[in-house]
Design an enzyme around this catalytic site. Structure first.
Site: not given
Ligand code: CAO
Length: 437
Positions: A233, A409-411
């Site tokens: 994401p 990476d939004h994680r």
């Protein structure tokens, strides 16, 4: 008792030209029988080459980038008493008749006659899934061909299993099984599954066409980018840095250089500012474990630089950039990008990156959304600096503004952290004296 044994490339199904991708041994190493000593690759397959004899490596005759064929000499191994028994299993009977009391020769001694055991069968894993942009050990899955085959049969991307329970993290059958169980229980996407494909169109019905084969680099890069696009994401954050003073300093530095010396581009200061921000925000110098449970923090700082080449995009890695000067970085990048454009970059020169910079500044642009070079967690995009009117509270003044784009990476990185990271880079570029702090 000692003997010199030659390890050769075995028959790999009549393929004449095989690329040496990785060599895992060096002179002086002790190898065990069947230990993987090199990775070979053809257009269709990746192969682990096991040692056909155990002992001490005397000489390595191949290097990454070489082309080999059946019977090519890979290495010479000094086999001692215990290991000779191991070799005996692979030698023809007449080749394994050594006296067990013969002392091992020293390096100065005349070596024993070289013997060639039957080459072990190369372990074939086909087709390869190793991308060109390979910056982490997690991408290069350590697994035997039978396990790779097992994983493929189950539709498992083995590069997703970062650490196995075997020796030195080797992936075992049970690791693949646990991975599948986890995917089923968590309903995690495997990447691409179930996504409708783009329809095939016969373009010739609309006019004349010509079909060109994509270069190997483009094909592999494409696979890697699609995999990242489907699995991460990603968010891209845009920022501008005032580099008016930095540019004046850069121009002054270059004016002092002779015409043979490598010139400094703004990219060197961007690397410095990026590294300073990574030290301040360690989660940017990290990778997420494949199960998404842990963050692996790196204590080294290697930066990948995307280089445009006639054959496609490649990413040489500048190592330990935190200990290098702006001048050293300029020289090293010039060397590496030259090598990349001549197609001479070795696989290990493209591995081990912590974060990547994709600079289109020499070409143009105002902004773009680069794709993270996973398992890195972010990528910094750069486009062309231009003079802009900037309001200083009283009037508009002309300032040189550099557009920056950070995809993360939004994680791993949340929005506020991304913004703070970019603010740090922006402040350091706007006043490079801060890099001394
Ligand atoms: N703004 C204004 N000018 C810039 C600039 C910027 N952001 N970046 C570079 N320039 C100027 C340089 O100063 C240089 O000017 P001079 O010729 O007057 O000295 C000129 O543009 C060419 O620079 P360069 O591109 O050769 O050097 P670099 O250090 O900036 O970049 C490299 C090196 C290897 C990154 C670059 O050559 C390259 O290959 N870029 C393409 C990367 C790419 O394809 N990315 C897309 C990947 S998809 O995500």
């Amino acid at each position: 008792m000692a003997d010199l044994i030659e390890i050769k490339v075995p028959d790999v199904g009549g393929v004449a030209s095989i690329d040496v991708v990785e060599v895992l041994i060096k002179p002086g190493d002790t190898v065990a029988l069947e230990q993987i000593i090199a990775t070979l690759e053809t257009d269709k397959a990746s192969m682990d080459l096991p040692a056909s004899a155990g002992g001490i490596i005397q000489q390595v005759h191949i290097k990454p980038g070489d082309k080999v064929g059946e019977g090519s000499l890979v290495a010479t191994v000094l086999v001692n008493g215990a290991d000779t028994a191991q070799v005996a299993a692979t030698l023809k009977p007449e080749e394994s008749t050594q006296s067990p009391t013969t002392p091992a020769p020293t390096i100065q001694e005349q070596p024993a006659p070289v013997k060639t055991p039957e080459p072990a069968k190369a372990a074939i894993a086909s087709p390869t899934s190793t991308p060109v942009i390979d910056h982490s050990a997690s991408v290069t899955a350590h697994a035997s061909p039978s396990i790779r085959l097992f994983a493929r049969e189950l539709g498992v991307d083995i590069t997703k299993i970062t650490a196995g329970n075997g020796r030195k993290g080797r992936i075992l059958k049970q690791d693949v099984q646990s991975h599948v169980k986890r995917i089923i229980s968590e309903g995690l996407p495997q990447g691409g599954a179930g996504i409708p494909s783009i329809p095939t169109v016969d373009f010739s019905q609309f006019g004349e066409i010509e079909t060109q084969k994509l270069s190997k680099i483009k094909r592999l890069t494409g696979q890697n980018l699609s995999r990242v696009w489907l699995n991460l994401p990603m968010v891209t954050y845009h920022e501008e840095a005032d580099i008016t003073e930095m540019e004046a300093f850069r121009v002054a530095l270059n004016a002092e250089k002779t015409k043979d010396e490598v010139k400094i581009t703004g990219l060197m200061f961007i690397i410095k500012a990026l590294v300073a921000a990574m030290k301040q925000f360690p989660s940017f110098n990290a990778s997420l474990s494949s199960d998404g449970e842990n963050l692996v923090l790196k204590k080294y700082v290697n930066i990948g630089i995307a280089v445009d080449t006639p054959n496609g995009l490649v990413v040489p890695v500048l190592r330990n950039v935190d200990s290098k000067s702006v001048n050293q970085l300029a020289i090293e990048l010039a060397e590496k990008s030259d090598k990349a454009r001549q197609g001479k970059l070795m696989p290990n020169e493209m591995q081990g990156g912590c974060l990547t910079i994709s600079s289109l500044g020499g070409i143009g642009g105002t902004a773009f959304t680069p794709i993270v070079n996973a398992p890195e967690v972010a990528i910094l995009g750069v486009t062309r600096a231009k003079m802009q009117p900037v309001w200083n509270g009283k009037e508009f003044i002309p300032r040189l503004m550099l557009p920056l784009d950070l995809t993360y990476d939004h994680r791993v990185i949340d929005g506020a952290e991304g913004a703070r990271f970019m603010t740090h880079i922006k402040q350091n570029l706007s006043d490079i004296r801060r890099l001394l702090l």
